[in-house]
Design a protein around this motif. Structure first.
Motif: not given
Length: 697
Positions: A21-23, A60-62, A99-102, A107-110
């Motif tokens: 948490p939080p993001v 995951m926000a980055g 889901p921003l940045g990292g 997600a793109l690696g999935a």
């Protein structure tokens, strides 16, 4: 497993859940926990597919901003994303939130991606002076195509789920409201359909064309006004036609180039300063109720404030001097929403309904009897302001906040004409008020903490950057503006062309030069302000505005007159230089006995920067601004200071305070009154400190 990542199984589906948490920021603990979980998944014979999911409000926000500036710890995010993609069994990323940045790079690696309807994805690294460094510039073009990737990466914009599905960034939208269940169901469906591993790196980035990249680079150079990261992002995306390992290597090289550039530090400073600026002494006070506000005046400023308030969900009562003026005020408010209707952000019916429910324009001050806060936005003279506040004092309920939108007048003097000076603050909006993000919150000598806190609450509701200011002529922004404008005026009198000054300032990164800005605001405003100060001006101070007075007398007051420093007869927003200006300036020089000399752009900016920094140091030293970072935020959000330079105080630290003080000492020989060094600047140089050292003091 770590405390922030768990590995469980739902039958034959492994669930890798992040709970930070939080993001769910991608801290070292999260990265290490995910790596351990992936390796457990690979070695688990009973797990046929895996789902990566985030607990709480987002996937995951980055990156973890608390790790900014610290040495990276393995596993690095690029390694982790590569390891996800290399899995021999299918991996599904189940997305929700932002889901921003990292987070998007994970997600793109999935191999597959499913999202909840309210999900928004993006790669905003460009705003921090870098590029997506964990494969984002290589994988996004492979799933969405080159042009979509260029748009997202160079702008950093957040893309809603529906658009992400259309672009191929995600594979499905699930409206269950349960990301974990959605991911497991999607994984089971994949297995039932015989679909397995689908690696992004094996895809081809569609739309590669050298001409396209040349066009994007040219556009980014034009739009970014000196910021490097948007242009370098184009270079990185161009590498997506290479095999993935080579593309990732090129991405890493370009990432490092940006990481090592001073612009990154400046943009990171601006990122943190934008958040720190709300940390004020009154932050612990409980704001007063804020649901309905009054606005006095329906002109450009009053209508802009009304539009901003309506967009923030507040009810608005606008009071004008008579019924005809009130009707004009409502039309001004409607005009502020015209572009939103034209662009389809709202329908005409929705606008009509909004105004019918939440807006009233009247000439009756009695309509303010139940407002929580009232903002005066009338003509900028003390006599008019006092007259308005006397009326407000009589009708506005006890406990309501009384605010003036003055840009330079003394809030304490205004407050003194009421029975409740503790309720009076300044709220200095910047025009157009429904668009510009800066709001100076001016704290008077007797302003109550909860009244100030209410001003900051209003800024938050309106999604503006509220900056605390003490009382002085011009507060933070206009006081500093007055100093660098006077430096520019003195250079014009001494021989510089106003057009070369404008050009030099634009090349520095501002959207427009000082004389273009004067035309936009109206040169009559400066003229009237100078007349207000005639009685108190020290005759020993250099005036440096005679040529501006002559322009006013000729009616050359800027865009609204069709003529100012520039000729707007063919275009109301831009035009060539007014051919009459230079002869007028030359006449003024002769009258003053000045022999003109050349000014290089380098000298122009030395003086412009020195005047800005010196006055800003006085503003901080006198406590008008709490910290140097407050000056930086005012300059960036109110005056177009290039964000990639971090603001004038951060830039001064980068250049070197000793160097700027040396310039001021040199200019002081010409005019010891205007160029008197700020005591704080001298003190910092002598003690070997920087402005940045004061931000956490």
């Amino acid at each position: 497993m770590s405390d922030v990542v768990t590995y469980t199984r739902d039958g034959d589906i492994a669930v890798i859940a992040v709970n930070n948490p939080p993001v769910n920021a991608l801290s070292h603990a999260v990265r290490k926990g995910m790596q351990d979980a992936l390796r457990k998944f690979e070695s688990d014979p009973e797990a046929k597919a895996a789902v990566i999911v985030g607990e709480g409000r987002t996937f995951m926000a980055g990156a973890d901003i608390s790790e900014f500036g610290k040495p990276p710890q393995e596993p690095w995010l690029p390694e982790l994303v590569n390891e996800i993609e290399a899995c021999s069994k299918p991996v599904v990323a189940s997305l929700h939130g932002t889901p921003l940045g990292g987070g998007l790079e994970v997600a793109l690696g999935a191999h597959w991606r499913v999202a909840q309807p309210d999900t928004r994805v993006g790669l905003p690294e460009v705003h921090l002076g870098i590029l997506p460094g964990a494969g984002g510039t290589q994988r996004l073009p492979r799933v969405a195509g080159v042009e979509a990737a260029l748009d997202m990466i160079t702008s950093g914009r957040h893309v809603p789920a529906a658009e992400a599905l259309e672009k191929g960034i995600i594979d499905a939208i699930d409206d269950s409201g349960d990301p974990r269940a959605a991911g497991v169901a999607f994984a089971r469906k994949l297995l039932a359909e015989g679909k397995g591993v689908r690696r992004t790196g094996d895809m081809t980035a569609a739309g590669h064309d050298p001409a396209l990249f040349d066009a994007w680079r040219a556009e980014m150079k034009k739009k970014s006004r000196g910021q490097l990261s948007p242009v370098v992002c184009v270079d990185a995306v161009e590498a997506s036609n290479l095999p993935l390992p080579e593309g990732l290597k090129r991405e890493r090289e370009l990432f490092q180039k940006l990481h090592d550039d001073p612009q990154r530090a400046a943009l990171v400073h601006a990122f943190f300063a934008e958040r720190a600026v709300a940390k004020v002494p009154e932050a612990s006070a409980t704001p007063r109720k804020l649901e309905k506000i009054g606005i006095i005046g329906g002109g450009t400023m009053g209508a802009g404030i009304a539009a901003a308030a309506l967009q923030a969900g507040l009810k608005v009562v606008m009071v004008e001097r008579d019924a005809e003026a009130a009707a004009r005020g409502e039309q001004n408010v409607r005009r502020n929403f015209a572009s939103s209707v034209k662009k389809g952000r709202m329908t005409q019916e929705q606008l009509d309904a909004l105004l019918a429910a939440n807006f009233q324009a009247t000439d009756d001050y009695g309509a303010l009897s139940d407002v929580d806060l009232v903002i005066e936005a009338v003509f900028e003279t003390m006599a008019v302001k006092k007259e308005v506040f006397a009326k407000l004092d009589a009708v506005v309920p006890e406990g309501a906040v009384l605010a003036s939108n003055t840009s330079y007048l003394n809030i304490d003097e205004i407050a003194a004409c009421t029975r409740r000076p503790q309720d009076v603050i300044g709220l200095h909006f910047f025009s157009p008020a429904h668009i510009m993000r800066l709001l100076e919150v001016i704290v008077g000598e007797k302003s109550a903490p909860d009244a100030v806190a209410t001003g900051f609450l209003l800024a938050k509701k309106m999604k503006k950057v509220g900056v605390r200011c003490g009382v002085c002529d011009g507060f933070i922004g206009n006081r500093i503006l007055g100093s660098y404008m006077k430096a520019a005026n003195m250079m014009v009198e001494d021989g510089a062309s106003p057009y070369v000054i404008d050009e030099a300032v634009r090349e520095f990164g501002y959207p427009m030069g000082p004389f273009q800005m004067g035309d936009l605001a109206g040169l009559d405003i400066g003229y009237l302000s100078r007349r207000d100060r005639d009685a108190t001006r020290d005759p020993a101070d250099r005036y440096a505005a005679g040529f501006l007075d002559r322009m006013y007398e000729k009616g050359w007051i800027g865009q609204k007159a069709g003529m100012g420093f520039y000729d707007y007869s063919q275009n109301p927003r831009s035009g060539p230089p007014n051919p009459g200006v230079m002869p007028l300036i030359e006449e003024e020089r002769k009258k003053l006995g000045i022999t003109p000399r050349e000014f290089s752009k380098e000298e122009i900016m030395r003086r412009y920067v020195a005047a800005t920094v010196n006055e800003a140091a006085k503003v901080v030293g006198e406590g008008i601004a709490l910290r140097p970072l407050d000056v930086d935020m005012v300059s960036i959000f109110g005056y177009g200071y290039p964000r990639w330079r971090g603001g004038p105080m951060h830039y001064a630290d980068h250049v070197g305070l000793d160097r700027i003080l040396a310039d001021i000492r040199e200019f002081e020989k010409e005019d010891p009154r205007f160029w008197k060094p700020a005591p704080l600047l001298v003190e910092l140089v002598e003690s070997g400190r920087k402005f940045g050292d004061l931000n956490n003091a």
